[in-house]
Design an enzyme around this catalytic site. Structure first.
Site, PDB file in Angstrom:
ATOM      1  CG  ASP A  54     -26.199   0.567  21.829  1.00  0.00           C
ATOM      2  OD1 ASP A  54     -25.466   1.217  22.589  1.00  0.00           O
ATOM      3  OD2 ASP A  54     -27.199  -0.064  22.212  1.00  0.00           O
TER       4      ASP A  54
ATOM      5  CG  ASP B   5     -22.580   1.500  24.706  1.00  0.00           C
ATOM      6  OD1 ASP B   5     -21.845   2.319  25.291  1.00  0.00           O
ATOM      7  OD2 ASP B   5     -23.574   0.961  25.240  1.00  0.00           O
TER       8      ASP B   5
ATOM      9  CG  ASP C 182     -26.896   3.470  25.193  1.00  0.00           C
ATOM     10  OD1 ASP C 182     -27.920   3.152  24.536  1.00  0.00           O
ATOM     11  OD2 ASP C 182     -26.160   2.620  25.724  1.00  0.00           O
TER      12      ASP C 182
END
Length: 474
Positions: A336, A415, A334
């Protein structure tokens, strides 16, 4: 000397048998002193008696004859301050050591060689007061991940992959302690500038116990580890790994599904008694996309998207990439980002506004907003917590680009965290990772600097006051 008023207790104390006769001392070059602070009087007496029974000379006072000072549970800064108050000075023949050296020596029945991992370093001194190549070579590897320089090129992948399989299997079984030991060992091997050539090269490396060395030896001789092969072929491990790869599914949920006899995604999705939450539903819906690695190029493209949304909401705010990409990795699971707002209180409103911006652009596939629960009165946290209490959101966004599926976008996990301005440094540090780095940074702060560090604040244990993020670098 023992009190003359209690003559009957002399026979019960092993030290009485050794106090008068030097013939019982086997190791004349070693004189121990056990620090009572933190250890406690009873335990100190027990360990002193144990050492004497094995032929060690133990001094009850910190005299000039002492060669090995042994400490348990004391922060390095506090211990050295006390030792210096007693007039103790470290020289080539005097060592200040962790209790681990003592326990290893007791098990061996003799003083084991002092290794770098045994030393409790003086924080006030950059280098040891005298050179001792055999005890601390210039290229010594620190037992703390936060004190090691680790390149992106892993020269010992064949060993670290095996150790990480063992660690992951233990995590699936709920054995966090042994799992952490394997991960620490793998981290040490990753930091080495070249591949291991023989087992002897692991002798002075920290965090590598007999179990890890046995695994390294088996792989060196056979090309693989039989225990690792068993795990990789184990139905429980394979199923747990499959289920926990879904966004929103942790080890407990994965185990619950396994215990119900479920082995595939299809069985989970067709099981009437299982009700997926929003995160898990999104995890299955976009599994094909979000299970693929995200490249650095894609992360850079997402940064442009996030920055545009943030600046639209607050032109003075800034966005920085964190996580593995900040550490230099080329791929991640992912992306961030940390948002820095210029004024106090703005961090509470910026994330909801950014989410609305994504909705208006029709690129938001999933969002989970978690409002801040940060409370300075509840700090510091004495246990390790992987997640902080700042405002954050977990998103799945559309990223434009041609895909094999024929779509012109792919789903990517993103995120965002928005800490208070005065906590920005702690959030940036915590979100940069890795998890093991963060664990060892807290351990280093506590044991070597006498401080408490968590995701939000750094405390001086002596004064219990907040301080800036300023710990020693390697």
């Amino acid at each position: 000397m023992f009190p003359t008023a209690l003559p009957t207790r002399k026979r019960r104390r092993p030290e009485a048998a050794f106090a008068g006769g030097c013939e019982e001392v086997k190791f004349r070059d070693v004189t121990l002193f056990l620090v009572e602070r933190r250890m406690g009087k009873s335990r100190r007496n027990f360990l002193s008696n144990l050492a004497r029974s094995k032929g060690f000379c133990v001094d009850d006072a910190l005299s000039a004859d002492v060669t090995h000072v042994v400490s348990e549970g004391n922060a390095a800064q506090e211990l050295w301050s006390w030792l210096e108050e007693q007039g103790f000075r470290e020289t080539c023949d005097k060592h200040v050591l962790h209790i681990s050296w003592f326990t290893e020596s007791m098990s061996a029945g003799r003083p084991v060689p002092v290794e770098i991992r045994h030393y409790i370093q003086n924080p006030a001194v950059d280098q040891r007061s005298c050179a001792h190549p055999s005890a601390k070579p210039e290229s010594a590897v620190s037992p703390y991940a936060c004190q090691r320089r680790t390149t992106l090129n892993n020269h010992n992948k064949i060993f670290t992959d095996a150790l990480e399989v063992l660690a992951e299997n233990l995590e699936f079984c709920g054995n966090q302690g042994p799992s952490l030991a394997f991960r620490r060992a793998a981290s040490v091997l990753k930091s080495l500038p070249e591949a291991l050539r023989c087992l002897e090269e692991t002798q002075h490396l920290p965090c590598l116990g007999e179990h890890c060395r046995a695994i390294i030896e088996e792989i060196s001789e056979c090309g693989s580890c039989s225990r690792v092969e068993e795990i990789l072929n184990d139905e429980r491990y394979r199923t747990m790994k499959l289920f926990s790869s879904v966004f929103g599914v942790g080890p407990k949920t994965a185990e619950n599904w396994f215990c119900r006899g479920l082995r595939t995604f299809e069985q989970v999705l067709n099981e009437p008694s299982i009700r997926l939450n929003r995160m898990q539903t999104a995890g299955f819906l976009f599994y094909e996309d979000i299970s693929k690695p995200v490249s650095r190029t894609e992360a850079s493209a997402l940064k442009i998207i996030v920055e545009e949304a943030v600046i639209c909401v607050n032109p003075s705010a800034t966005v920085s990439i964190t996580g593995g990409f900040r550490r230099g990795k080329e791929f991640g699971h992912d992306v961030d980002f940390i948002i820095k707002t210029p004024e106090a209180g703005q961090e509470d409103t910026i994330l909801p506004a950014v989410i609305e911006r994504f909705k208006s652009q029709s690129i938001l596939l999933y969002s989970d907003l978690q409002e801040s629960t940060f409370d300075l009165r509840q700090l510091p946290t004495h246990r390790f917590e992987a997640m902080d209490h700042f405002s954050k959101c977990f998103l799945i966004l559309k990223l434009k680009g041609e895909q094999e599926t024929g779509r012109d976008w792919r789903a990517v996990r993103v995120d965002l965290v928005a800490p208070p301005l005065e906590r920005y440094a702690y959030a940036l540090l915590g979100w940069s990772g890795s998890t093991l780095f963060e664990r060892d940074l807290r351990r280093f702060a506590r044991l070597e600097r006498g401080k408490l560090l968590d995701n939000h604040v750094l405390y001086d244990k002596a004064t219990m006051r907040c301080g800036p993020v300023a710990l020693a670098r390697p």
